[in-house]
Design a protein around this motif. Structure first.
Motif, PDB file in Angstrom:
ATOM      1  N   PRO A   1      24.121  37.795  29.042  1.00  0.00           N
ATOM      2  CA  PRO A   1      24.495  38.952  29.049  1.00  0.00           C
ATOM      3  C   PRO A   1      26.135  39.702  28.689  1.00  0.00           C
ATOM      4  O   PRO A   1      26.396  40.656  27.924  1.00  0.00           O
ATOM      5  CB  PRO A   1      23.725  39.813  30.415  1.00  0.00           C
ATOM      6  N   VAL A   2      26.724  38.656  29.458  1.00  0.00           N
ATOM      7  CA  VAL A   2      27.844  39.195  29.350  1.00  0.00           C
ATOM      8  C   VAL A   2      28.496  38.720  28.045  1.00  0.00           C
ATOM      9  O   VAL A   2      30.092  39.920  27.589  1.00  0.00           O
ATOM     10  CB  VAL A   2      28.945  37.846  30.917  1.00  0.00           C
TER      11      VAL A   2
ATOM     12  N   ILE B   1      37.350  42.083  27.509  1.00  0.00           N
ATOM     13  CA  ILE B   1      37.540  41.500  29.046  1.00  0.00           C
ATOM     14  C   ILE B   1      37.610  42.542  29.374  1.00  0.00           C
ATOM     15  O   ILE B   1      37.168  42.722  30.965  1.00  0.00           O
ATOM     16  CB  ILE B   1      38.612  40.446  28.695  1.00  0.00           C
ATOM     17  N   VAL B   2      39.097  43.367  29.475  1.00  0.00           N
ATOM     18  CA  VAL B   2      39.512  44.337  29.786  1.00  0.00           C
ATOM     19  C   VAL B   2      38.145  45.410  30.165  1.00  0.00           C
ATOM     20  O   VAL B   2      37.764  45.920  30.690  1.00  0.00           O
ATOM     21  CB  VAL B   2      40.900  45.291  29.076  1.00  0.00           C
ATOM     22  N   SER B   3      37.484  45.771  28.707  1.00  0.00           N
ATOM     23  CA  SER B   3      36.401  46.654  29.269  1.00  0.00           C
ATOM     24  C   SER B   3      35.102  46.535  29.473  1.00  0.00           C
ATOM     25  O   SER B   3      34.398  47.268  30.593  1.00  0.00           O
ATOM     26  CB  SER B   3      36.048  46.559  27.371  1.00  0.00           C
ATOM     27  N   LEU B   4      35.192  44.870  30.203  1.00  0.00           N
ATOM     28  CA  LEU B   4      33.951  44.173  30.080  1.00  0.00           C
ATOM     29  C   LEU B   4      34.092  44.799  32.245  1.00  0.00           C
ATOM     30  O   LEU B   4      33.304  44.880  32.509  1.00  0.00           O
ATOM     31  CB  LEU B   4      33.810  42.817  30.127  1.00  0.00           C
ATOM     32  N   VAL B   5      35.498  44.408  33.091  1.00  0.00           N
ATOM     33  CA  VAL B   5      35.660  45.037  33.876  1.00  0.00           C
ATOM     34  C   VAL B   5      35.277  46.197  34.058  1.00  0.00           C
ATOM     35  O   VAL B   5      34.794  46.620  35.521  1.00  0.00           O
ATOM     36  CB  VAL B   5      37.351  44.149  34.217  1.00  0.00           C
ATOM     37  N   ILE B   6      36.074  47.040  33.364  1.00  0.00           N
ATOM     38  CA  ILE B   6      36.310  48.643  33.897  1.00  0.00           C
ATOM     39  C   ILE B   6      34.890  48.807  33.597  1.00  0.00           C
ATOM     40  O   ILE B   6      34.130  49.787  34.600  1.00  0.00           O
ATOM     41  CB  ILE B   6      36.971  49.353  32.740  1.00  0.00           C
TER      42      ILE B   6
ATOM     43  N   ALA C   1      29.159  41.296  44.385  1.00  0.00           N
ATOM     44  CA  ALA C   1      27.872  41.746  43.037  1.00  0.00           C
ATOM     45  C   ALA C   1      29.398  40.919  42.478  1.00  0.00           C
ATOM     46  O   ALA C   1      28.270  40.792  41.338  1.00  0.00           O
ATOM     47  CB  ALA C   1      27.682  42.738  43.121  1.00  0.00           C
ATOM     48  N   GLN C   2      30.669  41.281  42.220  1.00  0.00           N
ATOM     49  CA  GLN C   2      31.359  41.224  41.031  1.00  0.00           C
ATOM     50  C   GLN C   2      31.149  38.877  40.491  1.00  0.00           C
ATOM     51  O   GLN C   2      31.524  38.890  39.874  1.00  0.00           O
ATOM     52  CB  GLN C   2      32.815  41.165  41.523  1.00  0.00           C
ATOM     53  N   SER C   3      30.952  38.932  41.677  1.00  0.00           N
ATOM     54  CA  SER C   3      31.107  37.354  41.376  1.00  0.00           C
ATOM     55  C   SER C   3      30.286  36.230  40.184  1.00  0.00           C
ATOM     56  O   SER C   3      30.972  35.483  39.638  1.00  0.00           O
ATOM     57  CB  SER C   3      30.525  35.981  42.911  1.00  0.00           C
ATOM     58  N   PRO C   4      29.158  36.597  40.056  1.00  0.00           N
ATOM     59  CA  PRO C   4      28.232  36.078  38.952  1.00  0.00           C
ATOM     60  C   PRO C   4      28.631  36.962  37.808  1.00  0.00           C
ATOM     61  O   PRO C   4      29.036  35.533  37.190  1.00  0.00           O
ATOM     62  CB  PRO C   4      27.026  37.018  39.153  1.00  0.00           C
ATOM     63  N   PHE C   5      29.681  37.985  37.897  1.00  0.00           N
ATOM     64  CA  PHE C   5      29.955  38.037  36.404  1.00  0.00           C
ATOM     65  C   PHE C   5      31.190  37.642  35.937  1.00  0.00           C
ATOM     66  O   PHE C   5      31.388  36.814  35.012  1.00  0.00           O
ATOM     67  CB  PHE C   5      30.872  39.675  35.884  1.00  0.00           C
ATOM     68  N   PHE C   6      31.899  36.762  37.517  1.00  0.00           N
ATOM     69  CA  PHE C   6      32.919  36.422  37.487  1.00  0.00           C
ATOM     70  C   PHE C   6      33.237  34.717  36.957  1.00  0.00           C
ATOM     71  O   PHE C   6      33.662  34.216  35.693  1.00  0.00           O
ATOM     72  CB  PHE C   6      34.151  36.426  39.143  1.00  0.00           C
ATOM     73  N   PHE C   7      32.075  33.988  37.529  1.00  0.00           N
ATOM     74  CA  PHE C   7      31.128  33.241  37.126  1.00  0.00           C
ATOM     75  C   PHE C   7      30.171  32.934  35.807  1.00  0.00           C
ATOM     76  O   PHE C   7      30.685  31.518  34.992  1.00  0.00           O
ATOM     77  CB  PHE C   7      30.311  32.269  38.102  1.00  0.00           C
TER      78      PHE C   7
ATOM     79  N   VAL D   1      43.245  31.812  30.731  1.00  0.00           N
ATOM     80  CA  VAL D   1      44.004  32.131  30.386  1.00  0.00           C
ATOM     81  C   VAL D   1      42.856  33.891  30.046  1.00  0.00           C
ATOM     82  O   VAL D   1      43.399  35.137  30.804  1.00  0.00           O
ATOM     83  CB  VAL D   1      44.830  33.034  29.126  1.00  0.00           C
ATOM     84  N   GLY D   2      41.679  34.039  29.491  1.00  0.00           N
ATOM     85  CA  GLY D   2      40.428  35.204  29.459  1.00  0.00           C
ATOM     86  C   GLY D   2      40.433  35.463  30.897  1.00  0.00           C
ATOM     87  O   GLY D   2      40.282  36.559  31.038  1.00  0.00           O
ATOM     88  N   VAL D   3      39.940  34.634  32.282  1.00  0.00           N
ATOM     89  CA  VAL D   3      39.545  34.681  33.273  1.00  0.00           C
ATOM     90  C   VAL D   3      40.943  35.286  34.151  1.00  0.00           C
ATOM     91  O   VAL D   3      40.697  36.058  34.924  1.00  0.00           O
ATOM     92  CB  VAL D   3      39.385  34.194  33.772  1.00  0.00           C
ATOM     93  N   LEU D   4      42.121  35.141  33.553  1.00  0.00           N
ATOM     94  CA  LEU D   4      43.190  35.357  34.557  1.00  0.00           C
ATOM     95  C   LEU D   4      43.282  36.990  33.828  1.00  0.00           C
ATOM     96  O   LEU D   4      43.612  37.542  34.590  1.00  0.00           O
ATOM     97  CB  LEU D   4      44.535  34.824  34.429  1.00  0.00           C
ATOM     98  N   VAL D   5      43.161  37.490  32.698  1.00  0.00           N
ATOM     99  CA  VAL D   5      43.630  38.591  32.495  1.00  0.00           C
ATOM    100  C   VAL D   5      41.932  39.709  33.127  1.00  0.00           C
ATOM    101  O   VAL D   5      41.658  40.612  33.371  1.00  0.00           O
ATOM    102  CB  VAL D   5      42.865  38.994  30.837  1.00  0.00           C
ATOM    103  N   TYR D   6      41.137  38.897  33.184  1.00  0.00           N
ATOM    104  CA  TYR D   6      39.392  39.589  33.948  1.00  0.00           C
ATOM    105  C   TYR D   6      39.620  40.063  35.465  1.00  0.00           C
ATOM    106  O   TYR D   6      40.170  41.089  35.923  1.00  0.00           O
ATOM    107  CB  TYR D   6      38.340  38.563  33.582  1.00  0.00           C
ATOM    108  N   TRP D   7      40.617  38.503  35.814  1.00  0.00           N
ATOM    109  CA  TRP D   7      40.749  39.598  37.179  1.00  0.00           C
ATOM    110  C   TRP D   7      41.934  39.949  38.040  1.00  0.00           C
ATOM    111  O   TRP D   7      42.179  40.535  38.693  1.00  0.00           O
ATOM    112  CB  TRP D   7      41.101  37.334  38.054  1.00  0.00           C
ATOM    113  N   LEU D   8      43.082  39.934  36.959  1.00  0.00           N
ATOM    114  CA  LEU D   8      44.444  40.551  36.630  1.00  0.00           C
ATOM    115  C   LEU D   8      43.961  42.221  36.867  1.00  0.00           C
ATOM    116  O   LEU D   8      44.123  43.352  37.155  1.00  0.00           O
ATOM    117  CB  LEU D   8      45.191  40.211  35.442  1.00  0.00           C
ATOM    118  N   THR D   9      42.761  42.476  35.812  1.00  0.00           N
ATOM    119  CA  THR D   9      42.234  43.688  35.600  1.00  0.00           C
ATOM    120  C   THR D   9      41.696  44.092  37.266  1.00  0.00           C
ATOM    121  O   THR D   9      41.953  45.168  37.064  1.00  0.00           O
ATOM    122  CB  THR D   9      41.722  43.939  34.372  1.00  0.00           C
TER     123      THR D   9
END
Length: 424
Positions: A14-15, A42-47, A112-118, A234-242
Protein backbone atom coordinates in the motif's frame (compact mmCIF):
# COMPACT_ATOMS: atom_id res chain seq x y z
CA UNK A 1 15.84 -8.51 2.45
CA UNK A 2 13.39 -10.17 0.05
CA UNK A 3 12.19 -12.41 2.86
CA UNK A 4 11.58 -9.42 5.18
CA UNK A 5 9.85 -7.49 2.40
CA UNK A 6 7.61 -10.43 1.61
CA UNK A 7 6.65 -10.82 5.27
CA UNK A 8 5.63 -7.16 5.48
CA UNK A 9 4.15 -6.92 2.00
CA UNK A 10 0.74 -6.15 3.55
CA UNK A 11 2.09 -2.68 4.43
CA UNK A 12 4.88 -2.15 1.88
CA UNK A 13 2.54 -2.69 -1.06
CA UNK A 14 0.00 0.00 0.00
CA UNK A 15 2.80 2.47 0.79
CA UNK A 16 4.47 1.92 -2.58
CA UNK A 17 1.09 2.24 -4.33
CA UNK A 18 0.40 5.61 -2.65
CA UNK A 19 3.86 6.89 -3.61
CA UNK A 20 3.35 5.82 -7.23
CA UNK A 21 -0.04 7.57 -7.41
CA UNK A 22 1.41 10.82 -6.10
CA UNK A 23 4.41 10.40 -8.45
CA UNK A 24 2.13 10.16 -11.46
CA UNK A 25 0.57 13.52 -10.49
CA UNK A 26 3.80 15.39 -9.73
CA UNK A 27 5.63 13.69 -12.62
CA UNK A 28 3.26 15.31 -15.10
CA UNK A 29 4.24 18.72 -13.67
CA UNK A 30 7.97 18.49 -12.86
CA UNK A 31 8.97 15.45 -14.93
CA UNK A 32 8.88 11.76 -13.92
CA UNK A 33 12.61 11.41 -13.23
CA UNK A 34 13.10 14.56 -11.14
CA UNK A 35 13.73 14.74 -7.44
CA UNK A 36 10.78 17.12 -7.05
CA UNK A 37 8.35 14.48 -8.31
CA UNK A 38 9.62 11.75 -5.98
CA UNK A 39 10.34 14.08 -3.06
CA UNK A 40 6.90 15.67 -3.13
CA UNK A 41 5.40 12.19 -3.38
CA UNK A 42 7.04 11.31 -0.07
CA UNK A 43 5.91 14.62 1.50
CA UNK A 44 2.34 13.98 0.31
CA UNK A 45 2.50 10.50 1.82
CA UNK A 46 3.41 12.06 5.18
CA UNK A 47 0.57 14.57 5.00
CA UNK A 48 -1.93 11.85 4.12
CA UNK A 49 -0.80 9.65 7.00
CA UNK A 50 -0.85 12.51 9.52
CA UNK A 51 -4.34 13.57 8.47
CA UNK A 52 -5.52 10.01 9.09
CA UNK A 53 -3.83 10.10 12.51
CA UNK A 54 -5.55 13.30 13.71
CA UNK A 55 -8.16 11.38 15.81
CA UNK A 56 -5.30 9.53 17.52
CA UNK A 57 -3.52 12.85 18.09
CA UNK A 58 -6.62 14.20 19.84
CA UNK A 59 -6.66 11.12 22.09
CA UNK A 60 -2.97 11.65 22.76
CA UNK A 61 -3.62 15.22 23.96
CA UNK A 62 -6.43 14.10 26.26
CA UNK A 63 -4.36 11.23 27.63
CA UNK A 64 -1.34 13.46 28.26
CA UNK A 65 -3.43 16.02 30.14
CA UNK A 66 -5.13 13.29 32.15
CA UNK A 67 -1.74 11.90 33.11
CA UNK A 68 -0.58 15.36 34.19
CA UNK A 69 -3.66 15.67 36.39
CA UNK A 70 -3.03 12.27 37.99
CA UNK A 71 0.63 12.90 38.80
CA UNK A 72 0.04 14.10 42.41
CA UNK A 73 -2.11 11.03 43.16
CA UNK A 74 0.44 8.73 41.56
CA UNK A 75 3.19 10.28 43.64
CA UNK A 76 1.19 9.66 46.82
CA UNK A 77 0.71 6.00 45.88
CA UNK A 78 4.42 5.58 45.19
CA UNK A 79 5.35 7.07 48.55
CA UNK A 80 2.70 5.07 50.43
CA UNK A 81 3.64 1.69 48.92
CA UNK A 82 7.29 2.27 48.15
CA UNK A 83 8.24 -1.02 49.82
CA UNK A 84 5.46 -3.05 48.17
CA UNK A 85 5.81 -2.94 44.39
CA UNK A 86 2.92 -5.32 43.74
CA UNK A 87 0.48 -3.27 45.83
CA UNK A 88 1.82 -0.13 44.18
CA UNK A 89 1.08 -1.46 40.68
CA UNK A 90 -2.38 -2.62 41.79
CA UNK A 91 -3.23 0.83 43.14
CA UNK A 92 -1.92 2.42 39.95
CA UNK A 93 -4.14 0.22 37.79
CA UNK A 94 -7.08 0.97 40.06
CA UNK A 95 -6.44 4.70 39.68
CA UNK A 96 -6.25 4.38 35.87
CA UNK A 97 -9.51 2.42 35.84
CA UNK A 98 -11.36 4.90 38.04
CA UNK A 99 -10.27 7.92 36.00
CA UNK A 100 -10.52 6.20 32.60
CA UNK A 101 -6.94 7.00 31.58
CA UNK A 102 -4.42 4.90 29.72
CA UNK A 103 -0.66 5.64 29.86
CA UNK A 104 -0.15 4.12 26.39
CA UNK A 105 -2.61 6.54 24.77
CA UNK A 106 0.07 9.24 24.59
CA UNK A 107 2.17 6.92 22.39
CA UNK A 108 -0.61 6.01 19.94
CA UNK A 109 0.42 8.39 17.07
CA UNK A 110 4.03 7.16 17.19
CA UNK A 111 2.99 3.51 17.33
CA UNK A 112 0.48 3.96 14.50
CA UNK A 113 3.04 5.76 12.34
CA UNK A 114 5.82 3.20 12.87
CA UNK A 115 4.55 0.64 10.28
CA UNK A 116 4.47 3.32 7.56
CA UNK A 117 7.96 4.44 8.46
CA UNK A 118 9.18 0.86 8.38
CA UNK A 119 7.51 0.23 5.00
CA UNK A 120 8.95 3.40 3.46
CA UNK A 121 12.42 2.47 4.71
CA UNK A 122 12.21 -0.91 2.95
CA UNK A 123 10.83 0.65 -0.24
CA UNK A 124 13.71 3.13 -0.46
CA UNK A 125 16.25 0.52 0.57
CA UNK A 126 15.00 -1.75 -2.22
CA UNK A 127 15.40 1.12 -4.69
CA UNK A 128 19.01 1.55 -3.54
CA UNK A 129 19.58 -2.21 -3.92
CA UNK A 130 17.99 -2.16 -7.41
CA UNK A 131 15.16 -4.48 -6.32
CA UNK A 132 11.51 -4.12 -7.22
CA UNK A 133 9.07 -3.92 -4.30
CA UNK A 134 5.30 -3.61 -4.08
CA UNK A 135 3.92 -1.90 -7.19
CA UNK A 136 7.28 -0.32 -8.09
CA UNK A 137 8.33 -2.11 -11.25
CA UNK A 138 11.62 -1.87 -13.17
CA UNK A 139 10.62 1.29 -15.04
CA UNK A 140 9.69 3.13 -11.82
CA UNK A 141 12.78 1.72 -10.13
CA UNK A 142 15.03 3.23 -12.79
CA UNK A 143 13.19 6.57 -12.53
CA UNK A 144 13.55 6.64 -8.72
CA UNK A 145 17.29 5.92 -8.94
CA UNK A 146 17.74 8.91 -11.25
CA UNK A 147 15.88 11.24 -8.86
CA UNK A 148 18.14 13.54 -6.81
CA UNK A 149 17.27 16.01 -4.06
CA UNK A 150 19.83 18.85 -4.10
CA UNK A 151 22.33 16.48 -5.72
CA UNK A 152 21.73 13.55 -3.33
CA UNK A 153 19.91 10.38 -4.54
CA UNK A 154 16.76 9.35 -2.66
CA UNK A 155 18.26 5.98 -1.71
CA UNK A 156 21.72 7.27 -0.62
CA UNK A 157 22.86 7.26 3.05
CA UNK A 158 25.43 9.23 5.01
CA UNK A 159 27.39 6.04 5.71
CA UNK A 160 27.45 4.78 2.08
CA UNK A 161 30.78 4.07 0.46
CA UNK A 162 32.05 6.20 -2.45
CA UNK A 163 31.53 3.29 -4.90
CA UNK A 164 27.88 2.87 -3.92
CA UNK A 165 27.22 6.62 -4.15
CA UNK A 166 28.97 6.75 -7.53
CA UNK A 167 26.73 3.92 -8.78
CA UNK A 168 23.76 6.21 -8.02
CA UNK A 169 25.28 8.95 -10.20
CA UNK A 170 26.25 11.26 -7.34
CA UNK A 171 29.25 12.34 -5.26
CA UNK A 172 29.99 11.46 -1.66
CA UNK A 173 30.31 15.15 -0.70
CA UNK A 174 26.86 16.02 -1.97
CA UNK A 175 25.30 13.08 -0.17
CA UNK A 176 26.95 13.84 3.17
CA UNK A 177 26.24 17.56 3.05
CA UNK A 178 22.56 17.05 2.21
CA UNK A 179 22.08 14.27 4.78
CA UNK A 180 23.92 16.23 7.49
CA UNK A 181 21.72 19.31 6.93
CA UNK A 182 18.58 17.17 7.03
CA UNK A 183 19.69 15.41 10.22
CA UNK A 184 20.40 18.76 11.93
CA UNK A 185 17.03 20.18 10.83
CA UNK A 186 15.30 17.01 11.97
CA UNK A 187 16.91 17.17 15.42
CA UNK A 188 16.26 20.91 15.84
CA UNK A 189 12.59 20.56 14.90
CA UNK A 190 12.20 17.73 17.40
CA UNK A 191 13.91 19.78 20.12
CA UNK A 192 11.80 22.88 19.45
CA UNK A 193 8.58 20.86 19.46
CA UNK A 194 9.38 19.35 22.85
CA UNK A 195 10.66 22.65 24.23
CA UNK A 196 7.52 24.63 23.39
CA UNK A 197 5.52 21.83 24.99
CA UNK A 198 7.53 22.13 28.22
CA UNK A 199 7.81 25.92 28.41
CA UNK A 200 4.31 26.93 27.29
CA UNK A 201 1.85 24.05 27.57
CA UNK A 202 2.63 22.44 30.93
CA UNK A 203 0.79 23.18 34.17
CA UNK A 204 3.36 25.13 36.17
CA UNK A 205 1.41 24.78 39.43
CA UNK A 206 2.13 21.04 39.67
CA UNK A 207 5.72 19.81 40.02
CA UNK A 208 5.75 16.09 39.31
CA UNK A 209 8.21 13.44 38.06
CA UNK A 210 6.30 13.43 34.77
CA UNK A 211 7.59 16.93 34.03
CA UNK A 212 11.14 15.83 34.75
CA UNK A 213 10.75 12.91 32.34
CA UNK A 214 9.44 15.22 29.61
CA UNK A 215 12.32 17.60 30.21
CA UNK A 216 14.79 14.72 29.85
CA UNK A 217 13.14 13.58 26.60
CA UNK A 218 13.55 17.11 25.25
CA UNK A 219 17.31 16.51 25.13
CA UNK A 220 17.34 12.74 24.51
CA UNK A 221 15.14 12.60 21.38
CA UNK A 222 17.27 14.96 19.25
CA UNK A 223 20.36 12.90 20.08
CA UNK A 224 18.57 9.70 19.09
CA UNK A 225 17.54 11.23 15.76
CA UNK A 226 21.08 12.42 15.11
CA UNK A 227 22.61 8.99 15.86
CA UNK A 228 20.14 6.93 13.83
CA UNK A 229 19.78 9.53 11.09
CA UNK A 230 23.12 8.71 9.54
CA UNK A 231 21.76 5.25 8.66
CA UNK A 232 18.57 6.55 7.01
CA UNK A 233 18.29 7.03 3.22
CA UNK A 234 17.66 10.56 1.96
CA UNK A 235 14.04 9.68 1.17
CA UNK A 236 13.45 8.52 4.75
CA UNK A 237 15.07 11.72 6.05
CA UNK A 238 12.63 13.69 3.88
CA UNK A 239 9.78 11.64 5.38
CA UNK A 240 10.94 12.13 8.98
CA UNK A 241 11.75 15.83 8.57
CA UNK A 242 8.30 16.44 7.10
CA UNK A 243 6.75 14.53 10.01
CA UNK A 244 8.62 16.66 12.56
CA UNK A 245 7.62 19.90 10.84
CA UNK A 246 3.98 18.75 10.73
CA UNK A 247 4.11 17.82 14.43
CA UNK A 248 5.64 21.19 15.31
CA UNK A 249 2.93 23.10 13.43
CA UNK A 250 0.19 20.92 14.91
CA UNK A 251 1.59 21.46 18.38
CA UNK A 252 1.73 25.23 17.88
CA UNK A 253 -1.93 25.23 16.79
CA UNK A 254 -3.00 23.23 19.86
CA UNK A 255 -1.00 25.43 22.23
CA UNK A 256 -2.45 28.58 20.68
CA UNK A 257 -6.09 27.49 20.61
CA UNK A 258 -6.51 24.75 23.24
CA UNK A 259 -3.81 25.14 25.89
CA UNK A 260 -3.33 23.07 29.01
CA UNK A 261 -5.08 24.52 32.11
CA UNK A 262 -2.64 26.31 34.40
CA UNK A 263 0.00 26.81 31.70
CA UNK A 264 1.47 30.02 30.33
CA UNK A 265 -0.26 29.31 27.04
CA UNK A 266 -3.61 29.32 28.85
CA UNK A 267 -2.82 32.72 30.39
CA UNK A 268 -2.08 34.18 26.94
CA UNK A 269 -5.17 32.55 25.40
CA UNK A 270 -7.56 33.75 28.13
CA UNK A 271 -6.13 37.25 27.84
CA UNK A 272 -6.88 37.27 24.10
CA UNK A 273 -10.33 35.77 24.69
CA UNK A 274 -11.14 38.33 27.39
CA UNK A 275 -10.29 41.24 25.08
CA UNK A 276 -12.41 39.82 22.28
CA UNK A 277 -15.43 39.08 24.49
CA UNK A 278 -15.21 42.51 26.14
CA UNK A 279 -15.12 44.16 22.69
CA UNK A 280 -17.96 42.19 21.05
CA UNK A 281 -19.93 41.07 24.12
CA UNK A 282 -20.10 37.41 23.06
CA UNK A 283 -18.05 34.29 22.27
CA UNK A 284 -17.20 33.54 18.64
CA UNK A 285 -17.65 29.80 18.17
CA UNK A 286 -18.38 26.47 19.84
CA UNK A 287 -14.78 25.96 20.97
CA UNK A 288 -14.73 29.24 22.91
CA UNK A 289 -18.10 28.45 24.47
CA UNK A 290 -16.78 25.06 25.55
CA UNK A 291 -13.77 26.70 27.23
CA UNK A 292 -15.91 29.29 29.03
CA UNK A 293 -18.33 26.53 30.11
CA UNK A 294 -15.47 24.48 31.55
CA UNK A 295 -14.19 27.51 33.50
CA UNK A 296 -17.65 28.29 34.91
CA UNK A 297 -18.21 24.64 35.90
CA UNK A 298 -14.99 24.56 37.96
CA UNK A 299 -16.31 27.11 40.43
CA UNK A 300 -13.86 27.54 43.29
CA UNK A 301 -11.42 25.09 41.71
CA UNK A 302 -10.40 27.65 39.06
CA UNK A 303 -6.73 28.44 38.73
CA UNK A 304 -5.20 31.91 38.84
CA UNK A 305 -5.61 32.64 35.12
CA UNK A 306 -9.24 31.46 35.05
CA UNK A 307 -10.16 33.65 38.03
CA UNK A 308 -8.50 36.60 36.35
CA UNK A 309 -10.56 35.91 33.21
CA UNK A 310 -13.86 35.84 35.13
CA UNK A 311 -12.96 39.03 37.03
CA UNK A 312 -12.09 40.74 33.75
CA UNK A 313 -15.53 39.92 32.37
CA UNK A 314 -17.18 41.26 35.52
CA UNK A 315 -15.27 44.53 35.26
CA UNK A 316 -16.44 44.86 31.66
CA UNK A 317 -20.07 44.47 32.80
CA UNK A 318 -20.39 40.89 31.50
CA UNK A 319 -21.22 37.58 33.12
CA UNK A 320 -20.24 34.07 31.95
CA UNK A 321 -23.10 31.57 31.93
CA UNK A 322 -23.12 27.83 32.62
CA UNK A 323 -23.70 27.01 28.94
CA UNK A 324 -20.58 28.95 27.86
CA UNK A 325 -22.35 32.06 26.60
CA UNK A 326 -21.63 35.58 27.87
CA UNK A 327 -24.34 38.12 28.69
CA UNK A 328 -24.48 41.59 30.20
CA UNK A 329 -24.65 41.57 33.98
CA UNK A 330 -27.67 43.03 35.83
CA UNK A 331 -25.72 45.90 37.37
CA UNK A 332 -24.44 46.99 33.97
CA UNK A 333 -27.93 46.77 32.42
CA UNK A 334 -29.45 48.84 35.22
CA UNK A 335 -26.79 51.51 34.84
CA UNK A 336 -27.37 51.72 31.09
CA UNK A 337 -31.15 51.96 31.60
CA UNK A 338 -30.61 55.01 33.81
CA UNK A 339 -28.33 56.54 31.21
CA UNK A 340 -25.23 56.26 33.35
CA UNK A 341 -22.31 53.95 33.79
CA UNK A 342 -21.58 51.24 36.27
CA UNK A 343 -19.38 53.62 38.24
CA UNK A 344 -22.25 56.09 38.59
CA UNK A 345 -24.29 53.60 40.64
CA UNK A 346 -21.45 52.90 42.95
CA UNK A 347 -21.69 54.14 46.53
CA UNK A 348 -19.38 57.15 47.07
CA UNK A 349 -16.54 56.64 49.46
CA UNK A 350 -16.87 58.17 52.93
CA UNK A 351 -14.43 61.02 53.39
CA UNK A 352 -12.92 61.99 56.72
CA UNK A 353 -13.50 65.64 57.82
CA UNK A 354 -10.54 67.89 57.38
CA UNK A 355 -8.69 68.47 60.65
CA UNK A 356 -8.58 72.12 61.69
CA UNK A 357 -5.42 73.80 63.01
CA UNK A 358 -4.91 73.88 66.76
CA UNK A 359 -5.27 77.66 66.95
CA UNK A 360 -8.71 77.56 65.31
CA UNK A 361 -9.85 74.78 67.61
CA UNK A 362 -8.82 76.80 70.73
CA UNK A 363 -10.47 79.99 69.47
CA UNK A 364 -13.68 78.16 68.57
CA UNK A 365 -13.87 76.42 71.93
CA UNK A 366 -13.26 79.67 73.83
CA UNK A 367 -15.91 81.49 71.81
CA UNK A 368 -18.53 78.82 72.43
CA UNK A 369 -17.69 78.75 76.15
CA UNK A 370 -18.14 82.55 76.53
CA UNK A 371 -21.51 82.73 74.79
CA UNK A 372 -24.60 82.20 77.02
CA UNK A 373 -26.70 79.24 76.22
CA UNK A 374 -30.17 80.27 75.10
CA UNK A 375 -33.13 78.42 76.48
CA UNK A 376 -36.33 77.76 74.69
CA UNK A 377 -39.75 77.92 76.33
CA UNK A 378 -39.94 74.20 76.56
CA UNK A 379 -36.57 74.06 78.30
CA UNK A 380 -37.19 76.96 80.70
CA UNK A 381 -37.35 75.97 84.43
CA UNK A 382 -40.88 75.89 85.87
CA UNK A 383 -39.75 76.70 89.42
CA UNK A 384 -38.73 80.37 89.69
CA UNK A 385 -37.07 79.77 93.03
CA UNK A 386 -34.75 77.18 91.46
CA UNK A 387 -31.14 77.78 92.17
CA UNK A 388 -28.82 78.69 89.35
CA UNK A 389 -26.70 76.02 87.74
CA UNK A 390 -23.60 74.96 89.57
CA UNK A 391 -20.17 75.86 88.41
CA UNK A 392 -18.30 73.78 85.85
CA UNK A 393 -16.21 71.81 88.26
CA UNK A 394 -19.07 70.69 90.51
CA UNK A 395 -21.90 70.46 87.97
CA UNK A 396 -24.44 67.73 88.63
CA UNK A 397 -26.96 66.31 86.20
CA UNK A 398 -30.27 68.15 86.47
CA UNK A 399 -33.75 67.16 85.37
CA UNK A 400 -34.92 66.62 81.84
CA UNK A 401 -35.22 70.34 81.16
CA UNK A 402 -31.78 71.38 82.45
CA UNK A 403 -28.77 72.05 80.26
CA UNK A 404 -25.28 70.71 80.70
CA UNK A 405 -22.27 72.91 81.02
CA UNK A 406 -19.71 72.76 78.23
CA UNK A 407 -16.10 71.89 78.95
CA UNK A 408 -13.47 74.34 77.83
CA UNK A 409 -10.76 73.39 75.41
CA UNK A 410 -8.05 71.34 77.03
CA UNK A 411 -10.21 70.56 80.11
CA UNK A 412 -11.65 67.14 80.90
CA UNK A 413 -15.39 66.79 81.29
CA UNK A 414 -16.87 65.93 84.67
CA UNK A 415 -15.28 66.34 88.13
CA UNK A 416 -11.62 67.29 87.99
CA UNK A 417 -9.00 65.64 90.17
CA UNK A 418 -7.02 68.08 92.31
CA UNK A 419 -3.48 68.51 91.11
CA UNK A 420 -0.90 66.94 93.37
CA UNK A 421 1.63 69.32 94.89
CA UNK A 422 4.89 69.45 93.01
CA UNK A 423 7.70 67.61 94.67
CA UNK A 424 10.91 69.49 94.97
Amino acid sequence: MDTIASLFSFITTPVSWVIVQFHSVYGSIFGPDTGWAWGLSIVSLVILIRICLIPLFVKQIKATRAMQTLQPEMKKIQERYKNDKQRQSEEMMKLYKETGTNPLSSCLPILAQSPFFFALYHVLNSIASNDTIGVINERLLESAQKAHIFGAPLAAKFTDSPDKVEALNSSLTDVRVVTAIMIVLMSLSQFYTQRQLMTKNVDTTVKTPFMQQQKMLMYVFPVIFAVFGINFPVGVLVYWLTTNVWTMGQQMYVIHNNPTPGSKAQAAYLERLSKHVARHGKTRNRRERAIVKAIVTKGRDRNEYERKFINGLNKAGLAAQADGTVIKSESSAAAQAEGGTTTATAVPKRQQPKRQPKSKRHSGAAKSAGEPTSLTKADAPQDQDAKPAATKGNAKPAGNGSTRSRAQSGQRKGPQRPKSPSKK
